[in-house]
Design a protein around this motif. Structure first.
Motif, mmCIF file in Angstrom:
data_model
loop_
_atom_site.group_PDB
_atom_site.id
_atom_site.type_symbol
_atom_site.label_atom_id
_atom_site.label_comp_id
_atom_site.label_asym_id
_atom_site.label_seq_id
_atom_site.Cartn_x
_atom_site.Cartn_y
_atom_site.Cartn_z
ATOM 1 N N ASN A 1 -15.152 -10.258 -2.336
ATOM 2 C CA ASN A 1 -15.794 -9.202 -1.547
ATOM 3 C C ASN A 1 -15.599 -7.810 -2.142
ATOM 4 O O ASN A 1 -16.027 -6.814 -1.537
ATOM 5 C CB ASN A 1 -15.247 -9.221 -0.111
ATOM 6 C CG ASN A 1 -15.588 -10.510 0.620
ATOM 7 O OD1 ASN A 1 -16.667 -11.066 0.441
ATOM 8 N ND2 ASN A 1 -14.655 -10.994 1.427
ATOM 9 N N GLU A 2 -14.970 -7.752 -3.298
ATOM 10 C CA GLU A 2 -14.718 -6.463 -3.938
ATOM 11 C C GLU A 2 -15.878 -6.059 -4.841
ATOM 12 O O GLU A 2 -16.690 -6.894 -5.253
ATOM 13 C CB GLU A 2 -13.432 -6.529 -4.758
ATOM 14 C CG GLU A 2 -12.184 -6.710 -3.923
ATOM 15 C CD GLU A 2 -11.955 -5.579 -2.953
ATOM 16 O OE1 GLU A 2 -11.997 -4.406 -3.380
ATOM 17 O OE2 GLU A 2 -11.730 -5.856 -1.760
ATOM 18 N N THR B 1 -14.007 -3.189 -9.572
ATOM 19 C CA THR B 1 -12.640 -3.483 -9.154
ATOM 20 C C THR B 1 -12.194 -4.826 -9.709
ATOM 21 O O THR B 1 -11.059 -4.982 -10.177
ATOM 22 C CB THR B 1 -12.530 -3.474 -7.619
ATOM 23 O OG1 THR B 1 -13.005 -2.231 -7.110
ATOM 24 C CG2 THR B 1 -11.083 -3.685 -7.187
ATOM 25 N N LYS C 1 -10.235 1.921 -6.112
ATOM 26 C CA LYS C 1 -10.029 1.338 -4.789
ATOM 27 C C LYS C 1 -10.002 2.395 -3.695
ATOM 28 O O LYS C 1 -10.515 2.164 -2.590
ATOM 29 C CB LYS C 1 -8.723 0.536 -4.781
ATOM 30 C CG LYS C 1 -8.482 -0.247 -3.484
ATOM 31 C CD LYS C 1 -9.598 -1.240 -3.230
ATOM 32 C CE LYS C 1 -9.421 -1.948 -1.898
ATOM 33 N NZ LYS C 1 -10.592 -2.787 -1.567
ATOM 34 N N THR D 1 0.827 -1.216 0.000
ATOM 35 C CA THR D 1 0.000 0.000 0.000
ATOM 36 C C THR D 1 0.856 1.260 0.000
ATOM 37 O O THR D 1 0.438 2.299 -0.516
ATOM 38 C CB THR D 1 -0.934 0.015 1.220
ATOM 39 O OG1 THR D 1 -0.148 -0.120 2.421
ATOM 40 C CG2 THR D 1 -1.922 -1.132 1.153
ATOM 41 N N ARG E 1 -8.109 -1.327 6.812
ATOM 42 C CA ARG E 1 -9.432 -0.745 7.066
ATOM 43 C C ARG E 1 -10.167 -1.499 8.176
ATOM 44 O O ARG E 1 -10.874 -0.907 8.994
ATOM 45 C CB ARG E 1 -10.256 -0.735 5.786
ATOM 46 C CG ARG E 1 -9.784 0.306 4.779
ATOM 47 C CD ARG E 1 -10.576 0.233 3.476
ATOM 48 N NE ARG E 1 -10.089 1.245 2.540
ATOM 49 C CZ ARG E 1 -10.497 1.338 1.274
ATOM 50 N NH1 ARG E 1 -11.397 0.458 0.807
ATOM 51 N NH2 ARG E 1 -10.036 2.277 0.478
ATOM 52 N N GLU E 2 -9.985 -2.806 8.206
ATOM 53 C CA GLU E 2 -10.606 -3.606 9.261
ATOM 54 C C GLU E 2 -9.999 -3.292 10.627
ATOM 55 O O GLU E 2 -10.688 -3.297 11.641
ATOM 56 C CB GLU E 2 -10.451 -5.089 8.938
ATOM 57 C CG GLU E 2 -11.298 -5.562 7.759
ATOM 58 C CD GLU E 2 -11.011 -6.995 7.375
ATOM 59 O OE1 GLU E 2 -10.151 -7.623 8.043
ATOM 60 O OE2 GLU E 2 -11.627 -7.490 6.410
ATOM 61 N N ILE F 1 -5.000 -4.815 -2.677
ATOM 62 C CA ILE F 1 -6.361 -4.919 -2.146
ATOM 63 C C ILE F 1 -6.355 -5.619 -0.791
ATOM 64 O O ILE F 1 -7.017 -5.179 0.158
ATOM 65 C CB ILE F 1 -7.258 -5.687 -3.138
ATOM 66 C CG1 ILE F 1 -7.564 -4.819 -4.353
ATOM 67 C CG2 ILE F 1 -8.570 -6.130 -2.476
ATOM 68 C CD1 ILE F 1 -8.274 -5.548 -5.471
ATOM 69 N N LYS F 2 -5.612 -6.707 -0.674
ATOM 70 C CA LYS F 2 -5.562 -7.489 0.555
ATOM 71 C C LYS F 2 -5.086 -6.637 1.731
ATOM 72 O O LYS F 2 -5.732 -6.608 2.792
ATOM 73 C CB LYS F 2 -4.634 -8.691 0.364
ATOM 74 C CG LYS F 2 -4.528 -9.625 1.569
ATOM 75 C CD LYS F 2 -3.643 -10.822 1.225
ATOM 76 C CE LYS F 2 -3.562 -11.795 2.399
ATOM 77 N NZ LYS F 2 -2.803 -11.234 3.524
ATOM 78 N N THR G 1 -4.885 -3.303 1.891
ATOM 79 C CA THR G 1 -5.767 -2.156 2.102
ATOM 80 C C THR G 1 -6.979 -2.552 2.936
ATOM 81 O O THR G 1 -7.381 -1.843 3.864
ATOM 82 C CB THR G 1 -6.220 -1.578 0.754
ATOM 83 O OG1 THR G 1 -5.071 -1.157 -0.005
ATOM 84 C CG2 THR G 1 -7.142 -0.374 0.964
ATOM 85 N N ASN G 2 -7.570 -3.688 2.614
ATOM 86 C CA ASN G 2 -8.734 -4.171 3.369
ATOM 87 C C ASN G 2 -8.359 -4.505 4.816
ATOM 88 O O ASN G 2 -9.135 -4.246 5.743
ATOM 89 C CB ASN G 2 -9.334 -5.376 2.671
ATOM 90 C CG ASN G 2 -9.975 -5.034 1.347
ATOM 91 O OD1 ASN G 2 -10.228 -3.872 1.064
ATOM 92 N ND2 ASN G 2 -10.236 -6.052 0.532
ATOM 93 N N GLU G 3 -7.187 -5.111 5.006
ATOM 94 C CA GLU G 3 -6.756 -5.452 6.363
ATOM 95 C C GLU G 3 -6.586 -4.189 7.216
ATOM 96 O O GLU G 3 -6.973 -4.159 8.395
ATOM 97 C CB GLU G 3 -5.443 -6.239 6.315
ATOM 98 C CG GLU G 3 -5.599 -7.659 5.807
ATOM 99 C CD GLU G 3 -4.274 -8.391 5.712
ATOM 100 O OE1 GLU G 3 -3.216 -7.750 5.982
ATOM 101 O OE2 GLU G 3 -4.275 -9.587 5.377
#
Length: 304
Positions: free
Chosen positions: A249-250, A254, A79, A10, A301-302, A294-295, A297-299
């Motif tokens: 889940n995207e 995307t 994204k 990221t 955000r969680e 993506i992986k 970035t999502n982590e």
């Protein structure tokens, strides 16, 4: 994916954007300077203008690189919910046009249309997909016809048509590895070229087999036969399904953008050199980069 899954990419976003601008500006400046002081070696003439590869081995490889950088810029915008980089995309379209590959130009125009509608729609209507397909076919039709139905002395078309004959004569396994359309068949000149009267075609002769690897599907059909073609199509389907499952889940847009480099390689494989050159590495790592971005970035955000 498993090897690089713990690497945080990221933080590389700004670097990738700078590299993409550097690529576009250097190539654009080279072209402008070449108009005044010619120093670039022309590859051929398309649409009435000289085409260039800008140091790449082939204009198709250069066009692919421009397309991949454009896909990455659209990906970042989607994204991270940022404004589309329309100026950058238009500049890169100019570079793709200078490369002179009709299939690349058609694909890039479809990419531009997608970039324009992405911010305003929640899903892509089927009718719109059909329209994009028609646009791509219309722009690429001349090239497609020249390969499959055109000049009987055109090397790539001859490779494709001859590969079907080889697959029929050696049903269902084909001629075997290294016998037709591959680099091995070119380096150790295959007897199948003379057997099917291709050894007298310019670019396919023993002294100058430069075009012998110009068609990915000619290699697959000729060497692996119809059974091999079926296996390869299943493999490509599994690759697309695997990437889609990783991005389950995207948002649909995307997913489409991440898959676009691979889709481009598949769409142009009958008439271009992406799948039979080192350029496929660019496609692989671009998709890998976007998936890992993506992986992580999502982590993050969680966690917040």
């Amino acid at each position: 994916m498993y090897v690089f899954e713990n690497i945080d990419l990221t933080s590389t976003k700004k670097l990738m954007i700078r590299i993409s601008w550097l690529f576009t500006m250097i190539c654009g400046l080279m072209y402008l300077v070449n108009l005044v002081v010619p120093f670039l070696q022309s590859f051929d003439t398309r649409f009435g203008i000289a085409t260039y590869s800008f140091g790449f081995g082939h204009p198709a490889q250069f066009a692919l690189t421009a397309i991949v950088f454009s896909v990455l810029r659209i990906f970042f915008s989607l994204k991270d919910s940022e404004r589309m980089p329309y100026i950058y995309l238009i500049l890169n379209f100019g570079l793709v046009f200078v490369a002179g590959r009709s299939t690349s130009i058609g694909f890039y125009l479809c990419l531009l249309i997608l970039a324009i509608i992405f911010p305003y729609v929640k899903r892509i209507p089927i009718s719109f997909v059909v329209v994009l397909g028609i646009v791509f076919l219309w722009l690429s039709w001349g090239r497609i016809m020249s390969q499959f139905m055109g000049d009987p002395d055109e090397a790539r078309g001859l490779l494709l048509r001859t590969s079907i004959k080889i697959a029929q004569d050696n049903f269902p396994f084909g001629a075997g590895l290294g016998m037709f359309g591959s680099n091995a068949a070119r380096v150790h000149y295959s007897p199948y070229f003379s057997k099917y009267n291709l050894d007298g075609v310019w670019g396919l002769t023993k002294e100058n087999p430069h075009f012998a690897t110009d068609s990915y599907w000619a290699m697959i059909i000729g060497e692996l036969g119809f059974l091999g073609v079926i296996c390869m199509l299943i493999l490509f389907g599994l690759v697309i399904a695997g990437i889609s499952m990783h991005l389950k889940n995207e948002k649909p847009f995307t997913k489409v953008i991440v898959l676009l480099p691979f889709i481009y390689a598949l769409l142009t494989s009958p008439v271009d050199t992406v799948m039979v050159s080192k350029s496929i590495i660019i496609v692989m790592f671009a998709i890998l980069y976007m998936c890992l971005y993506i992986k992580k970035t999502n982590e993050k955000r969680e966690e917040t």
